[in-house]
Write an enzyme that holds these catalytic residues in place. Sequence first.
Site, PDB file in Angstrom:
ATOM      1  N   ASN A 167     -11.455  26.387  63.459  1.00  0.00           N
ATOM      2  CA  ASN A 167     -12.477  25.961  62.499  1.00  0.00           C
ATOM      3  C   ASN A 167     -12.257  26.478  61.080  1.00  0.00           C
ATOM      4  OD1 ASN A 167     -13.079  28.511  63.511  1.00  0.00           O
ATOM      5  ND2 ASN A 167     -15.291  28.213  63.459  1.00  0.00           N
ATOM      6  N   GLU A 266     -14.309  38.546  67.949  1.00  0.00           N
ATOM      7  CA  GLU A 266     -15.423  37.855  67.295  1.00  0.00           C
ATOM      8  C   GLU A 266     -15.644  36.595  68.099  1.00  0.00           C
ATOM      9  OE1 GLU A 266     -17.324  35.131  65.643  1.00  0.00           O
ATOM     10  OE2 GLU A 266     -15.629  34.991  64.245  1.00  0.00           O
ATOM     11  N   CYS A 300     -19.192  29.869  63.904  1.00  0.00           N
ATOM     12  CA  CYS A 300     -19.921  30.789  64.777  1.00  0.00           C
ATOM     13  C   CYS A 300     -21.165  31.331  64.085  1.00  0.00           C
ATOM     14  CB  CYS A 300     -19.004  31.936  65.204  1.00  0.00           C
ATOM     15  SG  CYS A 300     -18.228  32.784  63.819  1.00  0.00           S
ATOM     16  N   GLU A 474     -14.577  42.919  61.397  1.00  0.00           N
ATOM     17  CA  GLU A 474     -13.492  42.471  60.531  1.00  0.00           C
ATOM     18  C   GLU A 474     -13.997  42.443  59.098  1.00  0.00           C
ATOM     19  OE1 GLU A 474     -10.638  39.622  63.088  1.00  0.00           O
ATOM     20  OE2 GLU A 474     -12.559  38.699  62.582  1.00  0.00           O
TER      21      GLU A 474
END
Length: 493
Positions: A167, A266, A300, A474
Amino acid sequence: MSTPSSPSYPSAAEVLAAVPKKLYIAGSWSDAAGGGTMPVDDPATGEVLCEVADAAPADGQRALTAAEDAQEKWAATAPRARSEILRRAYELITERADALAALMTAEMGKPLAEARGEAAYAAEFFRWFSEEAVRIEGGFSTLPDGRNRMLLMRRPVGPCLLITPWNFPLAMGTRKIGPAIAAGCTMVLKPAPQTPLSSLALAGILAEAGLPAGVLNVLTTSRAGEVVEPLLTGGHVRKLSFTGSTQVGRTLLAQCAPAVVRTSMELGGNAPFIVFEDADLDAAVEGAMTAKMRNMGEACTAANRFFVHSSVAAEFADRLARRMGALEVGPGSRPGVDVGPLIDRAGRTKVEELVADAVARGAEVLVGGSTPEGPGCFYPPTVLTGVSPASRLMETEIFGPVAAVLTFDDEDEVVATANSTEWGLVGYVFTQDLNRSLRVSERLEVGMVGLNTGLVSNPAAPFGGVKQSGLGREGGRVGIDEFLEYKYVAVPV
């Protein structure tokens, strides 16, 4: 450095011709073992854009060996040298933002303007970690018993396996590669099979920026399970960084267990978007557009469940429907398009089924809700009201341009409902009450909160979730910690 005020995007044919289609291992471009290839499709037409190398397990081992061979020398490289490589790569991405945007639009469909925004976002991770590379600190002190001095060192964890999603094909690469380079780790990068081209282009940029052979190796493959599992269980990968679904994350965690591979993940999200009765509705609708429609909802961090106070729910839903209904849907390469195609037919079918389930349970469609005819994987921006809490989309990551609106009347009630999910990546809160804004932000079981804003992603901020939305962070000052180990040396007084 300055960027052009008016983008000039090359054609898809031009950018595709400029990108290598082979594996990148030990500083060289090579075919897959056996010469296998896999197609890269255009989600706007369903047609094949090109073929790229389809790595086999033997290629995975070859890439990992290259990373292992380069690790010792790379770890000993001066922090400033690593910093300068990242800085040069940042500049190259910035200079080539138009071409990289056209490449992303071709392989995953997002509109050119949004793809260009991703190129800028991706570049910022390299700039941020170029600055962090020279700020890796240890420590020195006398231990409390007075017998020993404590020398504390920070060392790279070693060869890493980085797995990125489709994505955000450029930014998810730089978000992982940046801190790994800064920390002194070598890498094997496996991009998503739907979007390998951005990663191959990125490998070329890093080579041009001076990254030594073997530090970054790129495997494009349609056989992730066959290629990845032997790398994780073999005892030579020391770190896995994965972005993707919670289901795949669980599988990878199990594969990491035998060799006790350090992980950061993640994973999925099911973000609540809470609008209280005192919210600035202009800001709330604007925030909803950002939180829902970024990347066609294929993020997300996308707002999944809209909880709106009953006193303002009708007005909020009506205004949101007007905004979403005014968006132009079409191929991302066409001027004026706001919403491109979803990534593939499977992704669109999932959205169709979730909307149909909600409608069958009593939801009303204010706008959208039906699949257009013709080629491509398009789905219109959709707003649903009167959504039943039992609807499947309440417990599923939608990954599409669908806003499901529910009402609430009580703060405790909405917080409990928002938290009643296995995920905990991000939540959004809109209120003008300072005490409530802090109180609800603290109570939400998420790793990030957008308070009166629909955008939380920033290279300078720690990105990640709680519960089954992942492990580790991150970006930000802590992002490099995921790629560093502590070493304690006792020195007699």
